[in-house]
Design an enzyme around this catalytic site. Sequence first.
Site, PDB file in Angstrom:
ATOM      1  N   HIS A 147       3.484   2.058  -4.905  1.00 28.78           N
ATOM      2  CA  HIS A 147       3.141   3.247  -5.707  1.00 28.78           C
ATOM      3  C   HIS A 147       2.020   2.874  -6.683  1.00 28.78           C
ATOM      4  O   HIS A 147       0.971   2.418  -6.262  1.00 28.78           O
ATOM      5  CB  HIS A 147       4.420   3.758  -6.390  1.00 28.78           C
ATOM      6  N   HIS A 182      -1.168   7.153   2.697  1.00 27.16           N
ATOM      7  CA  HIS A 182      -0.528   8.058   1.737  1.00 27.16           C
ATOM      8  C   HIS A 182       0.511   8.886   2.469  1.00 27.16           C
ATOM      9  O   HIS A 182       0.308   9.267   3.618  1.00 27.16           O
ATOM     10  CB  HIS A 182      -1.572   8.988   1.098  1.00 27.16           C
ATOM     11  N   ASP A 238      -5.777   4.486  -5.383  1.00 28.88           N
ATOM     12  CA  ASP A 238      -5.714   3.116  -5.922  1.00 28.88           C
ATOM     13  C   ASP A 238      -6.772   2.189  -5.343  1.00 28.88           C
ATOM     14  O   ASP A 238      -6.882   1.041  -5.793  1.00 28.88           O
ATOM     15  CB  ASP A 238      -4.321   2.534  -5.651  1.00 28.88           C
TER      16      ASP A 238
HETATM   17  C1  SDX Z   1       0.183   6.234  -4.874  1.00 23.07           C
HETATM   18  O1  SDX Z   1       3.089   9.964  -3.415  1.00 23.07           O
HETATM   19  C2  SDX Z   1       2.036  10.006  -4.180  1.00 23.07           C
HETATM   20  O2  SDX Z   1       1.469  11.059  -4.428  1.00 23.07           O
HETATM   21  C3  SDX Z   1       1.603   8.660  -4.762  1.00 23.07           C
HETATM   22  C4  SDX Z   1       0.273   8.668  -5.508  1.00 23.07           C
HETATM   23  C5  SDX Z   1       0.367   9.455  -6.790  1.00 23.07           C
HETATM   24  O3  SDX Z   1      -0.690   9.920  -7.278  1.00 23.07           O
HETATM   25  O4  SDX Z   1       1.472   9.518  -7.378  1.00 23.07           O
HETATM   26  O5  SDX Z   1      -0.742   9.215  -4.698  1.00 23.07           O
HETATM   27  C6  SDX Z   1      -0.115   7.248  -5.924  1.00 23.07           C
HETATM   28  O6  SDX Z   1       1.236   5.648  -4.912  1.00 23.07           O
HETATM   29  C7  SDX Z   1      -0.808   6.027  -3.753  1.00 23.07           C
HETATM   30  C8  SDX Z   1      -0.301   5.020  -2.688  1.00 23.07           C
HETATM   31  C9  SDX Z   1      -0.545   3.597  -3.217  1.00 23.07           C
HETATM   32  N1  SDX Z   1       0.110   2.613  -2.321  1.00 23.07           N
HETATM   33  C10 SDX Z   1      -0.631   1.809  -1.546  1.00 23.07           C
HETATM   34  O7  SDX Z   1      -1.857   1.859  -1.431  1.00 23.07           O
HETATM   35  C11 SDX Z   1       0.182   0.755  -0.793  1.00 23.07           C
HETATM   36  C12 SDX Z   1      -0.287   0.695   0.657  1.00 23.07           C
HETATM   37  N2  SDX Z   1       0.074   1.929   1.327  1.00 23.07           N
HETATM   38  C13 SDX Z   1       1.316   1.973   2.030  1.00 23.07           C
HETATM   39  O8  SDX Z   1       2.298   1.100   1.725  1.00 23.07           O
HETATM   40  C14 SDX Z   1       1.714   3.357   2.529  1.00 23.07           C
HETATM   41  O9  SDX Z   1       0.602   3.931   3.077  1.00 23.07           O
HETATM   42  C15 SDX Z   1       2.334   4.320   1.529  1.00 23.07           C
HETATM   43  C16 SDX Z   1       3.470   3.693   0.815  1.00 23.07           C
HETATM   44  C17 SDX Z   1       1.317   4.792   0.557  1.00 23.07           C
HETATM   45  C18 SDX Z   1       2.845   5.526   2.331  1.00 23.07           C
HETATM   46  O10 SDX Z   1       3.854   5.064   3.123  1.00 23.07           O
HETATM   47  P1  SDX Z   1       4.590   6.003   4.208  1.00 23.07           P
HETATM   48  O11 SDX Z   1       4.158   7.409   4.082  1.00 23.07           O
HETATM   49  O12 SDX Z   1       6.035   5.714   4.132  1.00 23.07           O
HETATM   50  O13 SDX Z   1       3.983   5.501   5.562  1.00 23.07           O
HETATM   51  P2  SDX Z   1       4.597   4.325   6.396  1.00 23.07           P
HETATM   52  O14 SDX Z   1       4.815   3.124   5.518  1.00 23.07           O
HETATM   53  O15 SDX Z   1       5.734   4.863   7.195  1.00 23.07           O
HETATM   54  O16 SDX Z   1       3.365   3.969   7.361  1.00 23.07           O
HETATM   55  C19 SDX Z   1       3.150   4.691   8.558  1.00 23.07           C
HETATM   56  C20 SDX Z   1       2.449   3.676   9.466  1.00 23.07           C
HETATM   57  C21 SDX Z   1       3.226   2.371   9.624  1.00 23.07           C
HETATM   58  O17 SDX Z   1       2.804   1.801  10.849  1.00 23.07           O
HETATM   59  P3  SDX Z   1       3.837   1.842  12.122  1.00 23.07           P
HETATM   60  O18 SDX Z   1       5.175   1.371  11.601  1.00 23.07           O
HETATM   61  O19 SDX Z   1       3.833   3.300  12.508  1.00 23.07           O
HETATM   62  O20 SDX Z   1       3.216   0.927  13.141  1.00 23.07           O
HETATM   63  O21 SDX Z   1       1.192   3.291   8.869  1.00 23.07           O
HETATM   64  C22 SDX Z   1       1.230   1.901   8.554  1.00 23.07           C
HETATM   65  C23 SDX Z   1       2.692   1.494   8.526  1.00 23.07           C
HETATM   66  O22 SDX Z   1       2.818   0.112   8.846  1.00 23.07           O
HETATM   67  N3  SDX Z   1       0.641   1.763   7.232  1.00 23.07           N
HETATM   68  C24 SDX Z   1      -0.189   0.797   6.876  1.00 23.07           C
HETATM   69  C25 SDX Z   1      -0.549   1.086   5.555  1.00 23.07           C
HETATM   70  N4  SDX Z   1       0.077   2.193   5.162  1.00 23.07           N
HETATM   71  C26 SDX Z   1       0.821   2.606   6.199  1.00 23.07           C
HETATM   72  N5  SDX Z   1      -0.667  -0.277   7.558  1.00 23.07           N
HETATM   73  C27 SDX Z   1      -1.518  -1.064   6.871  1.00 23.07           C
HETATM   74  N6  SDX Z   1      -1.924  -0.854   5.595  1.00 23.07           N
HETATM   75  C28 SDX Z   1      -1.454   0.210   4.914  1.00 23.07           C
HETATM   76  N7  SDX Z   1      -1.843   0.422   3.675  1.00 23.07           N
END
Ligand code: SDX
Length: 432
Positions: free
Chosen positions: A272, A311, A367
């Site tokens: 997050h 996201h 971010d």
């Molecule tokens: C914020 O919710 C909000 O509005 C949050 C926010 C706000 O203003 O409050 O926007 C602020 O928190 C932004 C997000 C910051 N976090 C990151 O940048 C961390 C990296 N991102 C991820 O961990 C992920 O994308 C999330 C946590 C942001 C979202 O996760 P989801 O929706 O649960 O998606 P997921 O983890 O199920 O991923 C789906 C697929 C997976 O691959 P498969 O299992 O299908 O093979 O996408 C892949 C994930 O492995 N994936 C990534 C990735 N994000 C998702 N692979 C590599 N790098 C990434 N960053």
Amino acid sequence: MTTQPTNAETLTITDNRTGQSYEVPISDGTIRATDLRQIKTDDADFGLMTYDPAYMNTASCRSAITFLDGDAGVLQYRGYPIEQLAEKSTFLEVAYLLLNGELPNSGQLGTWVDEITNHTFVHENVRTFMEGFRYDAHPMGMLLSAIGALGTYYPNAVEIEDPAVRHMQIIRLIAKMPTLGAWAFRHSLGQPFVYPDNGLSYTENFLAMMFQIGKKYEADPRLVKALDILFILHADHEQNCSTSAVRSVGSSQVDPYSSVAAGVAALYGPLHGGANEAVLRMLRRIGTVENIPAFMEGVKAGNERLMGFGHRVYKNYDPRATIIKKACDDVFAVTGVNPLLSIAVELEKIALNDEYFIKRKLYPNVDFYSGLIYEALGIPAEMFTVMFAIGRAPGWVAQWNEMIQDKEQKISRPRQVYTGPAARDYVAIGSR
Ligand code: SDX
């Protein structure tokens, strides 16, 4: 006057276990989960629930504050596009908008800014409380604790049904976040705390409390403007993890300081708000543009996360990332270009053309670039999520305030699917 739902506004569900059919109304693109409870196999049956770990497809509330369209990459605060607010508004004006639903006229804005400005100080005991942390305590841990502690100075804050009491705590939380955030930074440096200067604007005052040493701190107006824009971009984001925490904790009718402390705790996590700090560490670890291909192989092999990408809602470009990337140019014109920018830009370019990211609709989020600006302002990575928390405070308190007044809301208490053992008798230790 509610109209009876037509067929187009109902869902017909047939339970194949019993052959029974049920008509469930659809409103606002949702069905009420509690309407499923009538679907039973017999009278002893509890009835159907929805199972939705991490709430991937569940609306927890009705809210009029922020609108997101994840596919179109749209973000609006009370209907105003984020692009226009970032260009034309100020952080405190946006905070007023989020809380009151309308942009203030000049009189309302003047009163609002005065109220915030006159509540930036904290009780002296909070200063000694913060001096008690270890020298290398993470600033988010300090902020989380200080916000919770702040509530103990305002015992009437639990009178949450009183609009005047709510308003006073909302003012205090928005006004004191920068003071507590800056003091966490100063503590980590072993530098004396700088008290608020109420002759400065909100964002200027924060920078002075962060960096003033020995003589009056004169912030470059271009940097103040860029930071104010960053605060605007972080101000709210509908039902994200930390806001959901604020709403859930607040639903027990605890004071708003404890609710916001829960939000700070949720924001701390690297998935997050902690992602902005993780992005900078990732860019430093990659080190050069030449190392990007090997890093990306690690990401696609599942050994790494491309922090700052992806996201839950945006399956297109996060509109905030676009604005922040532009703000980088304004800041770097003053501070000089952050050398990590070239790695970030190249990472983005490669990712946006790589099937792994395209298939998963992974784009830069808020971010990805923000840390580059914070670092250029002289703010260390440990403070990046504190910056996010300062920006998000108006959103947290606006959502809390909306929840308190929502007649549909009750204490938040989800159900579960039990997977543990069936009832069994106690076994004496000698027989185990
Ligand atoms: C914020 O919710 C909000 O509005 C949050 C926010 C706000 O203003 O409050 O926007 C602020 O928190 C932004 C997000 C910051 N976090 C990151 O940048 C961390 C990296 N991102 C991820 O961990 C992920 O994308 C999330 C946590 C942001 C979202 O996760 P989801 O929706 O649960 O998606 P997921 O983890 O199920 O991923 C789906 C697929 C997976 O691959 P498969 O299992 O299908 O093979 O996408 C892949 C994930 O492995 N994936 C990534 C990735 N994000 C998702 N692979 C590599 N790098 C990434 N960053």
